[in-house]
Scaffold this active site. Sequence first.
Site, mmCIF file in Angstrom:
data_model
loop_
_atom_site.group_PDB
_atom_site.id
_atom_site.type_symbol
_atom_site.label_atom_id
_atom_site.label_comp_id
_atom_site.label_asym_id
_atom_site.label_seq_id
_atom_site.Cartn_x
_atom_site.Cartn_y
_atom_site.Cartn_z
ATOM 1 N N ASN A 8 0.878 -1.170 0.000
ATOM 2 C CA ASN A 8 0.000 0.000 0.000
ATOM 3 C C ASN A 8 0.917 1.222 0.000
ATOM 4 O O ASN A 8 1.456 1.598 1.039
ATOM 5 C CB ASN A 8 -0.888 -0.023 1.257
ATOM 6 N N LYS A 10 0.244 4.222 -0.326
ATOM 7 C CA LYS A 10 -0.381 5.440 0.225
ATOM 8 C C LYS A 10 -0.059 6.623 -0.694
ATOM 9 O O LYS A 10 0.089 6.422 -1.894
ATOM 10 C CB LYS A 10 0.076 5.668 1.672
ATOM 11 N N HIS A 88 -9.678 1.536 4.473
ATOM 12 C CA HIS A 88 -8.445 1.718 5.244
ATOM 13 C C HIS A 88 -8.718 2.687 6.393
ATOM 14 O O HIS A 88 -9.483 3.638 6.239
ATOM 15 C CB HIS A 88 -7.335 2.249 4.338
ATOM 16 N N GLU A 90 -7.106 5.039 7.543
ATOM 17 C CA GLU A 90 -6.831 6.448 7.241
ATOM 18 C C GLU A 90 -8.016 7.091 6.529
ATOM 19 O O GLU A 90 -8.322 8.265 6.747
ATOM 20 C CB GLU A 90 -5.532 6.560 6.417
ATOM 21 N N GLU A 160 -6.057 -4.680 10.368
ATOM 22 C CA GLU A 160 -5.055 -3.643 10.586
ATOM 23 C C GLU A 160 -5.385 -2.886 11.872
ATOM 24 O O GLU A 160 -6.175 -1.933 11.843
ATOM 25 C CB GLU A 160 -5.031 -2.670 9.408
ATOM 26 N N GLY A 166 2.016 2.217 10.785
ATOM 27 C CA GLY A 166 3.025 3.270 10.694
ATOM 28 C C GLY A 166 3.677 3.601 12.017
ATOM 29 O O GLY A 166 4.405 4.594 12.126
ATOM 30 N N SER A 204 2.871 -2.217 10.465
ATOM 31 C CA SER A 204 4.304 -2.323 10.807
ATOM 32 C C SER A 204 4.892 -3.700 10.503
ATOM 33 O O SER A 204 5.716 -4.201 11.268
ATOM 34 C CB SER A 204 4.538 -1.925 12.264
HETATM 35 P P1 PGA Z 1 2.490 0.233 7.724
HETATM 36 O O1 PGA Z 1 1.060 0.497 7.044
HETATM 37 O O2 PGA Z 1 3.019 -1.075 7.139
HETATM 38 O O3 PGA Z 1 3.325 1.411 7.314
HETATM 39 O O4 PGA Z 1 2.276 0.137 9.176
HETATM 40 C C1 PGA Z 1 0.169 -0.549 6.793
HETATM 41 C C2 PGA Z 1 -1.099 -0.008 6.170
HETATM 42 O O5 PGA Z 1 -1.545 1.071 6.569
HETATM 43 O O6 PGA Z 1 -1.683 -0.636 5.265
#
Ligand code: PGA
Length: 245
Positions: A8, A10, A88, A90, A160, A166, A204
């Site tokens: 992803n 982003k 997601h 976010e 998630e 993140g 992560s």
């Molecule tokens: P990350 O993000 O691996 O940077 O923690 C995962 C995601 O948001 O899909």
Amino acid sequence: MTRLVAGNWKMNGSLAANRKLLDVLVVQPGVEMAVCVPFPYLAQLQERPRGLVLGAQDVSEFEVGAYTGEVSAAMLAEFGCRFVIVGHSERRALHGEGDLVVGRKARAALAHGLIPIVCVGETLVERDAGHAVSVIGRQLAAVLEVLGREAMARVVLAYEPVWAIGSGRSATVSQVEEVHAGIRGWLRGHGVAAEDVRILYGGSVKPENAAALFAARDVDGGLIGGASLVGEDFMAICRAAADAV
Ligand code: PGA
């Protein structure tokens, strides 16, 4: 079930940076590798390493028309997307996407032959209050309400935990196993063919913890944010998925 590792990206990338990253990606046998890229780069990704599967990060719940800024499932299909991330955290947090909208986006994707990667997960406050299971159940129930049982078995789910995204702080193997088993049990309990549904873990995932996470029970792959932007790291994570038994 072949594991799926989806990057992803982003809101990251540039034409030059993407080219460099793609140069490093070689699809491994025994794992399905996908990248979910920002919309403008779908054109660039028409040329990509053999076998690398293309995805997007969001889709409109609507078919066509006066929806400024939206991108339809038909458009994504035209660019060869197989996957699209929906729900997601976010987008839920920053763009106010509710559970039912997420379900309708998944429905729009399926209607055009795309496989939605439906994200679910609890915040730290919700986990600490002991509400992780009920929050995820609520998120799943809305998607099931929109899709129905048969279509629900055709989605990919991604667990998630919001606090792991993140943050550098992945969920532990036992936390992941508990939730993934809970999700599969929930699906079974609601009459969905639970064994057909791939459940990814995201939050992560790094080369250092990938092998342990992919070896965990009920983990059918990963959704990878930050580490998917570093070619060597993404490759190491994909190899770990291919090697996991
Ligand atoms: P990350 O993000 O691996 O940077 O923690 C995962 C995601 O948001 O899909």
